[in-house]
Design an enzyme around this catalytic site. Structure first.
Site, mmCIF file in Angstrom:
data_model
loop_
_atom_site.group_PDB
_atom_site.id
_atom_site.type_symbol
_atom_site.label_atom_id
_atom_site.label_comp_id
_atom_site.label_asym_id
_atom_site.label_seq_id
_atom_site.Cartn_x
_atom_site.Cartn_y
_atom_site.Cartn_z
ATOM 1 C CD GLU A 66 31.836 26.511 40.326
ATOM 2 O OE1 GLU A 66 31.207 26.691 39.258
ATOM 3 O OE2 GLU A 66 32.086 27.427 41.142
ATOM 4 C CG LEU A 90 36.723 23.322 42.204
ATOM 5 C CD1 LEU A 90 37.704 22.292 42.773
ATOM 6 C CD2 LEU A 90 35.953 23.991 43.331
ATOM 7 C CB ILE A 141 34.030 33.997 35.790
ATOM 8 C CG1 ILE A 141 32.620 33.428 35.569
ATOM 9 C CG2 ILE A 141 34.424 34.912 34.626
ATOM 10 C CD1 ILE A 141 32.475 32.600 34.315
ATOM 11 C CB SER A 190 36.247 52.340 26.430
ATOM 12 O OG SER A 190 35.756 53.365 27.286
ATOM 13 C CB ALA A 235 39.361 46.957 32.958
ATOM 14 N N GLY A 295 29.521 45.664 30.671
ATOM 15 C CA GLY A 295 29.237 45.439 32.084
ATOM 16 C C GLY A 295 28.783 44.031 32.372
ATOM 17 C CG HIS A 311 69.272 54.308 40.536
ATOM 18 N ND1 HIS A 311 68.477 55.020 39.668
ATOM 19 C CD2 HIS A 311 70.505 54.246 39.959
ATOM 20 C CE1 HIS A 311 69.190 55.382 38.621
ATOM 21 N NE2 HIS A 311 70.426 54.927 38.762
#
Length: 464
Positions: free
Chosen positions: A34, A38, A41, A180, A182, A270, A443
């Site tokens: 790495e 750790l 992202i 637009s 997520a 993106g 319920h």
């Protein structure tokens, strides 16, 4: 002298670190490389800290609307530095958790910048020092980074990527969100709830373009009602710092280009896979527009080189990376895992309201030639939703009329990112409408809407 392992994993995001743990459980000697922190992202700069921010904006929204619950909350405000600090502490806590998991599972962590130098060989640069590693198998799990606009590179001042947007030193007054999907919708939702004047620009005809058209239409109305300005079918022809803000050249549907000034802009158009400068070209590893080509087990065209996660292409989701990692490792260890089925990967958007889905949209199912039965149930027909004060939204299910197969499920509303897993399990178990109809739902719960949606597809809805 190189350190030798059964498996070396390049990258410790949700694909890499999960693969390392599973490999250790299967008796393999594992090292993970790495270059930053750790958890990658997702844990440090994506999935987790953004949800911490969104939780803050959700509570802030409730505080501002306390009277609707019979409560009083006067002079409501926030401390931006503390909001950001909480988010960073959440990320830090989980980063420490991954460190603990690596130690518990006896995974060797090698810090530095890794490069695959040959089949089974990897060099890790640690400042002036280089560490050599050898392994029969190498998994590339290097992830991806935010895509910049070709004419306006993010500067972290007024032009932001998601990474800058998570640690603001000042609150935007007038914010432009470009894209637009997520990520764009989540940041628009956060900053709008925190008081910014937000505009979203989307090149395609509708927001959240990968979602079912009815979900996109509902979100368009919901976000507009909240005060977010939505410009769909709209292009961006220029973006440049201007004084203390940024000036955008926005090309509207009618072809007219209008200049407008914003305090900040977030670029959410993106990602770019991190496949450069890690040795793949020299080995002849095949890629497609930068993404590594793999089979259903994560194997590349080069023996002993595997790839998982964002670096292999859409959907760019943490849970997809984790599952790919487990499949690859079990195959490496000699097991017989099922190949990855991307049709059963849920997608979630943690805006207000939330969006979640799995499988085919109604339009895609029709395109595929299916005869359909479609059920839809509104939140306003659910007692728990009304009691929560969250009566906006719906649950939609799409079935093959001939076989009863659940082709897709689409939700918008409160907590649907938790509800969607019920349909994911149903698809994984190849459940038909018959089993879902016979299932007892507690319920009062929001999940009752899932049952009602299934019943509605067959003309049997009770409460709508």
């Amino acid at each position: 002298m190189a350190d030798t392992y059964d498996l070396v994993i390049l990258g410790s995001g949700p694909g890499g670190y999960v693969a390392a743990i599973r490999a250790s459980q299967l008796g393999l000697k594992v090292a993970i490389v790495e270059r930053e922190r750790l958890g990658g992202i997702c844990l440090n700069w994506g999935c987790i800290p953004t949800k911490a921010l969104l939780r803050t904006s959700e509570i802030y929204h409730y505080m501002q609307n306390a009277e609707s619950y019979g409560l009083k909350a006067d002079n409501v405000g926030f401390d931006l530095a503390k909001v950001v600090d909480r988010s960073r502490k959440v990320a830090g806590q989980l980063n420490a958790g991954v460190k603990g998991l690596m130690k518990k599972n006896k995974v060797t962590v090698v810090e530095g910048v890794g490069t695959v130098t040959a089949k089974g060989k990897l060099s890790v640069k640690q400042g002036d020092k280089t560490v050599e590693l050898e392994a029969e198998n190498i998994i590339v799990a290097t992830g991806a980074r935010a895509r910049d606009l070709p004419f306006a590179k993010a500067d972290g001042k007024t032009i932001w990527t998601y990474r800058h947007a998570m640690v603001p030193t000042e609150m935007p007054t007038k914010l432009l969100v470009i894209g637009s999907g997520a990520i764009g919708v989540e940041f628009a939702s956060f900053y709008n709830d925190m008081g910014a004047d937000v505009t979203i620009v989307e090149m395609l005809p509708r927001i959240l373009p990968v979602e079912d058209e009815e979900v996109s239409a509902f979100m368009d109305k919901a976000l507009t009602k909240q005060g977010i300005k939505l410009l769909t079918g709209t292009g961006l022809e220029g973006l440049a710092p201007s004084g203390s803000g940024v000036t955008a050249k926005i090309k509207h549907k009618d072809g007219k280009v209008v200049e407008e000034t914003f305090s900040h802009a977030i670029v959410a158009i993106g990602i770019v896979p991190n496949t450069e400068n890690i040795g793949l070209e020299a080995l002849g590893v095949e890629t497609d527009r930068g993404h590594i080509k793999t089979d259903g087990y994560g194997r590349t065209n080069v023996d002993g080189i595997w790839a998982i996660g964002d670096v292999t292409g859409a959907p760019w989701l943490a849970h997809k990376a984790s599952h790919e990692g487990i499949i690859a490792v079990e195959k490496i260890a000699g097991g017989s895992p099922h190949q990855m089925d991307k049709a059963n990967i849920p997608g979630c958007t943690y805006s207000r309201p939330q969006v979640a889905s799995v499988g085919m949209t109604e339009a895609k199912a029709k395109e595929a030639g299916y005869e359909l039965k479609v059920g839809k149930f509104p939140f306003i027909g659910n007692g728990k939703a009304i009691a929560l004060g969250e009566a906006e939204g719906f649950v939609k299910t799409v079935f093959d009329a001939k076989t009863g197969e659940l082709l897709g499920a689409h939700m918008v509303g409160a907590e649907v990112t938790e509800l969607i897993q019920g349909y994911v399990v149903a698809r994984q178990l190849e459940t038909t409408e018959a089993e879902l109809m016979e299932t007892v739902f507690a319920h009062p719960t929001l999940s009752e809407m899932m049952h009602e949606s299934v019943l509605g597809a067959y003309g049997r809805s009770i409460h709508y």
